[in-house]
Scaffold this active site. Sequence first.
Site, PDB file in Angstrom:
ATOM      1  N   THR A 190       0.852  -1.201   0.000  1.00  7.33           N
ATOM      2  CA  THR A 190       0.000   0.000   0.000  1.00  7.33           C
ATOM      3  C   THR A 190       0.880   1.240   0.000  1.00  7.33           C
ATOM      4  OG1 THR A 190      -1.790  -1.160   1.108  1.00  7.33           O
ATOM      5  CG2 THR A 190      -1.808   1.233   1.276  1.00  7.33           C
ATOM      6  N   HIS A 302      -8.138   4.658  -1.219  1.00  6.65           N
ATOM      7  CA  HIS A 302      -8.202   4.218   0.172  1.00  6.65           C
ATOM      8  C   HIS A 302      -9.598   4.487   0.761  1.00  6.65           C
ATOM      9  CE1 HIS A 302      -4.977   2.893   3.094  1.00  6.65           C
ATOM     10  NE2 HIS A 302      -5.988   3.013   3.934  1.00  6.65           N
TER      11      HIS A 302
END
Length: 412
Positions: A190, A302
Amino acid sequence: MVLRNGPFAAFMITLMSTSSFSPADPAISKPLKPNKSLPTSRDARALAARRLPRLIYDFIDGGAGDEIGLANNLTDLQRVRLQPRSLADVNTISLKTSFLGRDWDVPFGVAPMGMCDLAWPGTDRSLAALSQRHNLPLGVSTASSTSMEDLLRLSGGRAWFQLYVTGSTQDAMALSSRAAKAGYDTLILTVDVPRLGKRPRDVRNGFATPFRMTARHFMDFATHPHWSLKTLTSGLPTMANFSGANAMCYDRNPPRTGANWAFLQQLRAHWRGKLVVKGVLSAEDAIRIKNEGADAICVSNHGGRQLDSAPSAIAALPAIRQAVGPAYPLLFDSGIRTGDDMVKARALGADLVLVGRPFLYALAAVGEVGAERMFDCFKGEIDTALAQLGVADISAVSTSCLYRAPTEPTLR
Ligand SMILES: Cc1cc2nc3c(=O)[nH]c(=O)nc-3n(C[C@H](O)[C@H](O)[C@H](O)COP(=O)(O)O)c2cc1C
C-alpha cells in the site's frame, strides 16, 4: 467469560456495577436475529450505525477532510449508467473470474482492513472463512486483528498479505519474509499513506492508538451494550502481527514514507510471489509501477480516507486502464456498494474489485453471519445486473456495457 484488556474490562465492570445501561436501548429490548437479512449494503450501514459506539462507527465509516472525496467515490459510481440489452440467453450466468493466475468464483474480494475486529469480535476470521467457503480473495492488513498465519490457513490459502512500511524498511522487509514463510503467494504494497490522512471524525472522537479512554468514550460504550459486552467477553482486538507491547500499543501515526520507488525495487527483487501495488490514482505512476515489475495495480483512493481532494477512484480508472494496456491486471476499490457498482468498475477497466466498509458494516450489523449476508447480497445483485445487460459471463463485461447518451436529436 474471558475478561481481557485491563482498562476496558475495568470500565465495563464499573459500567455493569452502576447499572447504567439504558433499558430502552434497542439492542437490549430487541436482540438481533442471526438470520436477519441485509437487503443492501446501505441497510447494513444503517444498522451498524445503531449498533456501534460512535467512536468505532466513525472510524470505519469516516473519511479524510470534509469527506467530499468519500462522497464522490459513491456518487461518481452512481452516475455511471449501464446499457440494458434484450432477448439474450442469460439463463445461466457465470461470475467466475481469473486473476493473478488463479480462478475465483466471484469478481470481488475483501479489501485489506486494519483493526477489523473493532466492528465485531472475530471479523477477520469470519471474512477468512467466507473467502474459503466461496473462493474469493481476502486482503489481510498489516494491522489485522488475527495473525497473518491464521488468516491464511482459515482462508484455505486464498489470502493476500498487505504490507505497510510503518517502521523501518528493514522491518517491512522482515514482515514480507514472514508472509512468504507463512505461504502467502501474493503481497499488496500500500503506497497511499505517506502520512495518515486527517480524519476529522476520529480527531473529534479522540480515536487514537494507543487508546486513552475518557468519560465521553465511557458513555459511548455504555449506550451501546450489545457491542460493548461482546467485545468485553472476547477481548479488545490487538495488532496480531506484532508481538509484546506493540500488539496493544501499535502507533499508526508515524509517517509511512518508506514506501518509495527505491523500496518498491528492493521489494520486487526480494518478493518472489505476485506483487500488487495498492493506492494508485495516476496513470503516469501506473506505467512506472508496471515497468518496475509489479504484477498488478489496485486503483484506489483508500476509500476516501487519505486525500479529500483526490479524484474518485472510478474517475481515475479509465485513464489507468488505457495507460497500462488491456492485458495488465487491475484491481479496483473505493466506493463499491452494490453489484451494479462492480459491473461498472469492470466495464471501466477493472479485472476484479475489492470491497471494504460494506463487509464491516454487515458484521457490525448482524454479527458473524453478516459476512455471508453481504456476500449473498452482492452476488445476487451482480447476477441481476448481468441478466439485464444480456451478458452471461462476467468476463464479457466491457465498455460496450456502458450507456452512452445519444446526441441531441435534431428536430425538423
Ligand atoms: C476501517 C478500515 C481500515 C482500513 N485499513 C487498511 C489497511 O490496513 N491497509 C490498506 O491497504 N487499506 C486499508 N483500508 C482501505 C481499504 O483497503 C480499501 O481501500 C477501502 O476500504 C475501499 O473503500 P470502501 O470502503 O469504500 O470499499 C481500510 C479501510 C477501512 C474502512
